[in-house]
Design an enzyme around this catalytic site. Sequence first.
Site, PDB file in Angstrom:
ATOM      1  N   ALA A  37     -17.468  10.895  -4.387  1.00 18.89           N
ATOM      2  CA  ALA A  37     -16.900  12.000  -3.668  1.00 18.89           C
ATOM      3  C   ALA A  37     -16.327  13.093  -4.485  1.00 18.89           C
ATOM      4  CB  ALA A  37     -15.654  11.683  -2.605  1.00 18.89           C
ATOM      5  N   ARG A  50       1.046  -1.211   0.094  1.00 19.28           N
ATOM      6  CA  ARG A  50      -0.002   0.163  -0.050  1.00 19.28           C
ATOM      7  C   ARG A  50       0.941   1.149   0.071  1.00 19.28           C
ATOM      8  NH1 ARG A  50      -4.011  -0.978   4.388  1.00 19.28           N
ATOM      9  NH2 ARG A  50      -4.965   1.233   4.030  1.00 19.28           N
ATOM     10  N   GLN A  96      -9.370   9.133   8.813  1.00 20.54           N
ATOM     11  CA  GLN A  96      -9.323   7.664   9.252  1.00 20.54           C
ATOM     12  C   GLN A  96      -8.045   7.134   8.220  1.00 20.54           C
ATOM     13  OE1 GLN A  96     -13.248   5.626  10.341  1.00 20.54           O
ATOM     14  NE2 GLN A  96     -13.911   7.349   9.018  1.00 20.54           N
ATOM     15  N   ASN A  97      -8.172   7.826   7.046  1.00 16.86           N
ATOM     16  CA  ASN A  97      -6.945   7.356   6.235  1.00 16.86           C
ATOM     17  C   ASN A  97      -5.748   7.445   6.179  1.00 16.86           C
ATOM     18  OD1 ASN A  97      -9.350   6.890   4.753  1.00 16.86           O
ATOM     19  ND2 ASN A  97      -9.304   8.718   3.540  1.00 16.86           N
ATOM     20  N   ILE A  98      -4.816   6.427   6.011  1.00 18.89           N
ATOM     21  CA  ILE A  98      -3.529   6.587   6.184  1.00 18.89           C
ATOM     22  C   ILE A  98      -2.739   7.110   4.857  1.00 18.89           C
ATOM     23  CG2 ILE A  98      -3.562   4.900   8.338  1.00 18.89           C
ATOM     24  CD1 ILE A  98      -2.614   2.780   6.307  1.00 18.89           C
ATOM     25  N   ASN A 132     -21.592  10.564   0.759  1.00 15.66           N
ATOM     26  CA  ASN A 132     -21.156   9.247   0.629  1.00 15.66           C
ATOM     27  C   ASN A 132     -21.664   8.594  -0.813  1.00 15.66           C
ATOM     28  OD1 ASN A 132     -20.291   6.435   0.972  1.00 15.66           O
ATOM     29  ND2 ASN A 132     -20.426   6.689   3.368  1.00 15.66           N
ATOM     30  N   HIS A 139      -6.026   7.453  12.350  1.00 18.80           N
ATOM     31  CA  HIS A 139      -5.528   6.053  12.324  1.00 18.80           C
ATOM     32  C   HIS A 139      -3.878   5.861  11.911  1.00 18.80           C
ATOM     33  CE1 HIS A 139      -9.941   4.427  12.192  1.00 18.80           C
ATOM     34  NE2 HIS A 139      -9.608   4.754  13.529  1.00 18.80           N
ATOM     35  N   GLY A 149     -17.332   9.575   2.739  1.00 17.18           N
ATOM     36  CA  GLY A 149     -16.745   8.561   2.329  1.00 17.18           C
ATOM     37  C   GLY A 149     -16.451   7.541   3.232  1.00 17.18           C
ATOM     38  N   CYS A 173      15.681   1.232  13.549  1.00 16.48           N
ATOM     39  CA  CYS A 173      15.272   2.443  13.984  1.00 16.48           C
ATOM     40  C   CYS A 173      16.419   3.493  13.761  1.00 16.48           C
ATOM     41  CB  CYS A 173      14.716   2.391  15.576  1.00 16.48           C
ATOM     42  SG  CYS A 173      14.450   3.853  16.142  1.00 16.48           S
TER      43      CYS A 173
HETATM   44  C1  BJW Z   1     -17.531   6.202  -1.362  1.00 10.38           C
HETATM   45  C2  BJW Z   1     -16.838   5.896  -2.633  1.00 10.38           C
HETATM   46  C3  BJW Z   1     -16.695   7.040  -3.463  1.00 10.38           C
HETATM   47  C4  BJW Z   1     -16.887   4.144  -1.668  1.00 10.38           C
HETATM   48  N1  BJW Z   1     -16.998   8.410  -3.214  1.00 10.38           N
HETATM   49  N2  BJW Z   1     -17.883   7.328  -1.100  1.00 10.38           N
HETATM   50  C5  BJW Z   1     -18.045  -3.363  19.567  1.00 10.38           C
HETATM   51  C6  BJW Z   1     -18.650  -2.111  19.430  1.00 10.38           C
HETATM   52  C7  BJW Z   1     -18.196  -0.956  19.268  1.00 10.38           C
HETATM   53  C8  BJW Z   1     -16.763  -0.995  18.989  1.00 10.38           C
HETATM   54  C9  BJW Z   1     -16.300  -2.175  19.134  1.00 10.38           C
HETATM   55  C10 BJW Z   1     -16.717  -3.204  19.408  1.00 10.38           C
HETATM   56  N3  BJW Z   1     -15.666  -4.161  19.460  1.00 10.38           N
HETATM   57  C11 BJW Z   1     -14.699  -3.515  19.199  1.00 10.38           C
HETATM   58  C12 BJW Z   1     -14.669  -2.111  19.009  1.00 10.38           C
HETATM   59  C13 BJW Z   1     -13.669  -1.068  18.898  1.00 10.38           C
HETATM   60  C14 BJW Z   1     -13.193  -1.295  17.389  1.00 10.38           C
HETATM   61  C15 BJW Z   1     -14.376  -1.212  16.475  1.00 10.38           C
HETATM   62  O1  BJW Z   1     -14.656  -0.501  15.986  1.00 10.38           O
HETATM   63  N4  BJW Z   1     -14.439  -2.222  15.934  1.00 10.38           N
HETATM   64  C16 BJW Z   1     -15.691  -2.498  14.938  1.00 10.38           C
HETATM   65  C17 BJW Z   1     -15.446  -3.303  13.852  1.00 10.38           C
HETATM   66  C18 BJW Z   1     -17.009  -2.671  15.584  1.00 10.38           C
HETATM   67  N5  BJW Z   1     -12.384  -0.005  17.169  1.00 10.38           N
HETATM   68  C19 BJW Z   1     -10.971   0.225  17.499  1.00 10.38           C
HETATM   69  O2  BJW Z   1     -10.482  -1.168  18.041  1.00 10.38           O
HETATM   70  C20 BJW Z   1     -10.503   1.223  17.442  1.00 10.38           C
HETATM   71  N6  BJW Z   1      -9.803   1.768  18.844  1.00 10.38           N
HETATM   72  C21 BJW Z   1     -10.602   1.847  19.975  1.00 10.38           C
HETATM   73  O3  BJW Z   1     -11.807   1.735  19.984  1.00 10.38           O
HETATM   74  O4  BJW Z   1      -9.672   2.107  21.182  1.00 10.38           O
HETATM   75  C22 BJW Z   1     -10.482   2.521  22.172  1.00 10.38           C
HETATM   76  C23 BJW Z   1     -10.353   3.700  22.749  1.00 10.38           C
HETATM   77  C24 BJW Z   1     -10.908   4.715  21.645  1.00 10.38           C
HETATM   78  C25 BJW Z   1     -11.124   6.100  22.022  1.00 10.38           C
HETATM   79  C26 BJW Z   1     -10.624   6.523  23.347  1.00 10.38           C
HETATM   80  C27 BJW Z   1     -10.029   5.631  24.261  1.00 10.38           C
HETATM   81  C28 BJW Z   1      -9.842   4.343  23.910  1.00 10.38           C
HETATM   82  C29 BJW Z   1      -9.381   1.319  16.464  1.00 10.38           C
HETATM   83  C30 BJW Z   1      -9.754   1.149  15.286  1.00 10.38           C
HETATM   84  C31 BJW Z   1      -8.669   1.016  14.141  1.00 10.38           C
HETATM   85  C32 BJW Z   1      -9.098   0.878  12.530  1.00 10.38           C
HETATM   86  N7  BJW Z   1      -7.880   0.419  11.952  1.00 10.38           N
HETATM   87  C33 BJW Z   1      -8.253   0.372  10.371  1.00 10.38           C
HETATM   88  C34 BJW Z   1      -6.891  -0.118   9.907  1.00 10.38           C
HETATM   89  C35 BJW Z   1      -5.715   0.458   9.974  1.00 10.38           C
HETATM   90  C36 BJW Z   1      -5.527   1.415   8.842  1.00 10.38           C
HETATM   91  C37 BJW Z   1      -5.104   0.883   7.582  1.00 10.38           C
HETATM   92  O5  BJW Z   1      -4.725  -0.104   7.269  1.00 10.38           O
HETATM   93  O6  BJW Z   1      -5.527   1.775   6.490  1.00 10.38           O
HETATM   94  O7  BJW Z   1      -8.475   1.691   9.706  1.00 10.38           O
HETATM   95  S1  BJW Z   1      -9.636  -0.680   9.946  1.00 10.38           S
HETATM   96  C38 BJW Z   1     -10.030   0.163   8.612  1.00 10.38           C
HETATM   97  O8  BJW Z   1     -11.359   0.840   8.984  1.00 10.38           O
HETATM   98  C39 BJW Z   1      -9.248   1.474   8.409  1.00 10.38           C
HETATM   99  C40 BJW Z   1     -10.001   2.472   8.329  1.00 10.38           C
HETATM  100  O9  BJW Z   1      -9.562   3.849   8.689  1.00 10.38           O
HETATM  101  C41 BJW Z   1     -11.409   2.028   9.143  1.00 10.38           C
HETATM  102  C42 BJW Z   1     -12.558   2.890   8.836  1.00 10.38           C
HETATM  103  O10 BJW Z   1     -13.231   2.271   7.336  1.00 10.38           O
HETATM  104  P1  BJW Z   1     -13.662   3.527   6.323  1.00 10.38           P
HETATM  105  O11 BJW Z   1     -12.833   4.565   6.076  1.00 10.38           O
HETATM  106  O12 BJW Z   1     -15.197   3.735   6.767  1.00 10.38           O
HETATM  107  O13 BJW Z   1     -13.705   2.511   5.098  1.00 10.38           O
HETATM  108  P2  BJW Z   1     -14.975   1.600   4.436  1.00 10.38           P
HETATM  109  O14 BJW Z   1     -14.535   0.577   3.474  1.00 10.38           O
HETATM  110  O15 BJW Z   1     -15.692   0.952   5.858  1.00 10.38           O
HETATM  111  O16 BJW Z   1     -16.265   2.458   4.080  1.00 10.38           O
HETATM  112  C43 BJW Z   1     -16.051   3.088   2.596  1.00 10.38           C
HETATM  113  C44 BJW Z   1     -17.080   4.025   2.596  1.00 10.38           C
HETATM  114  O17 BJW Z   1     -16.819   4.649   1.220  1.00 10.38           O
HETATM  115  C45 BJW Z   1     -18.547   3.529   2.099  1.00 10.38           C
HETATM  116  O18 BJW Z   1     -19.444   3.754   2.810  1.00 10.38           O
HETATM  117  C46 BJW Z   1     -18.725   3.324   0.668  1.00 10.38           C
HETATM  118  O19 BJW Z   1     -19.927   3.462   0.319  1.00 10.38           O
HETATM  119  C47 BJW Z   1     -18.107   4.700   0.272  1.00 10.38           C
HETATM  120  N8  BJW Z   1     -17.393   4.997  -0.940  1.00 10.38           N
HETATM  121  N9  BJW Z   1     -16.509   4.670  -2.762  1.00 10.38           N
HETATM  122  C48 BJW Z   1     -17.794   8.518  -1.749  1.00 10.38           C
HETATM  123  N10 BJW Z   1     -16.258   6.856  -4.806  1.00 10.38           N
END
Ligand code: BJW
Length: 235
Positions: A220, A58, A90-92, A202, A108, A175, A135
């Site tokens: 978008a 990536r 949230q994007n890296i 979205n 993230h 998005g 490092c």
């Molecule tokens: C378009 C389009 C176009 C397409 N135009 N739109 C149970 C309940 C609630 C929470 C939890 C639970 N169990 C565990 C948790 C917590 C957990 C969590 O949320 N889990 C869920 C799965 C339930 N979260 C965590 O663990 C987080 N940490 C945490 O909660 O710590 C505790 C804490 C928080 C705050 C304070 C103190 C303590 C950490 C989350 C880490 C996420 N990491 C990732 C990967 C790392 C980075 C990487 O590799 O890139 O981050 S996962 C992945 O998902 C990535 C993204 O940033 C993240 C979000 O995804 P995103 O961006 O929404 O993408 P998609 O694919 O899901 O959606 C794309 C959208 O675009 C869609 O809607 C399409 O329709 C749209 N689209 N084309 C416009 N052209």
Amino acid sequence: MTIGNIIVLSGAGISQESGLATFRDSDGEWSRVRLEDVATPEGYRRDPARVHAFYNARRQQLGQVKPNAAHFALARLEESWPGQMLVVTQNIDDLHERAGTKALIHMHGELNKARCDLCGSIAPWSGDLNQQSHCGDCRQAGHLRPHVVWFGEIPLEMGRISKALNQCHLFVAVGTSGNVYPAAGFVSQVRSRPGTRTVELNLLPSEGASLFAEANYGPASEVVPAFVDHLLNSL
Ligand code: BJW
């Protein structure tokens, strides 16, 4: 329109038209790899080479993609908006900053940085990472990991984000599918304050669509510039 503070929360959908895959769409990252394998600390401990390969590929892709009209429109909004504006992504990837956005939080993490598990140092990293990478600060090998936030880890700059959410008048999510917390909960936090405008931009309604007062659906690169024009024309 009253001039106030804007927060834009962006997700993978904003970079999709630049050529970067989303996660949960049918052709997304999670259709090819298991998130448990590549986006958790446990997966990294089990097989660091696999996780490095996922992020190396990536990282290499970043050099082949460019910001699209949605990233540029947000930079234009920041430049022209008389109030404060913050993009929380949230994007890296680095497409927001390459488009010119200045006030930006990568909650993230960032693909083009590496973090040392031993000394905590965070440094720019443009090539591949592997288990032999050194490092630059403590000189030890084997402790550098991608500077990204995996499931179960705490997202970055949460204090700053929370403070900004409590002072925002317009919250725009672009998005993002609303699957991943804490980002998915931001809209609930802001809408509990009377008078805060909430907008979803979205391709399709997200998981949390009913939490937003307004929405515009489409790619978008079309809906974000149109929304920015509408905001700036209303000044
Ligand atoms: C378009 C389009 C176009 C397409 N135009 N739109 C149970 C309940 C609630 C929470 C939890 C639970 N169990 C565990 C948790 C917590 C957990 C969590 O949320 N889990 C869920 C799965 C339930 N979260 C965590 O663990 C987080 N940490 C945490 O909660 O710590 C505790 C804490 C928080 C705050 C304070 C103190 C303590 C950490 C989350 C880490 C996420 N990491 C990732 C990967 C790392 C980075 C990487 O590799 O890139 O981050 S996962 C992945 O998902 C990535 C993204 O940033 C993240 C979000 O995804 P995103 O961006 O929404 O993408 P998609 O694919 O899901 O959606 C794309 C959208 O675009 C869609 O809607 C399409 O329709 C749209 N689209 N084309 C416009 N052209």
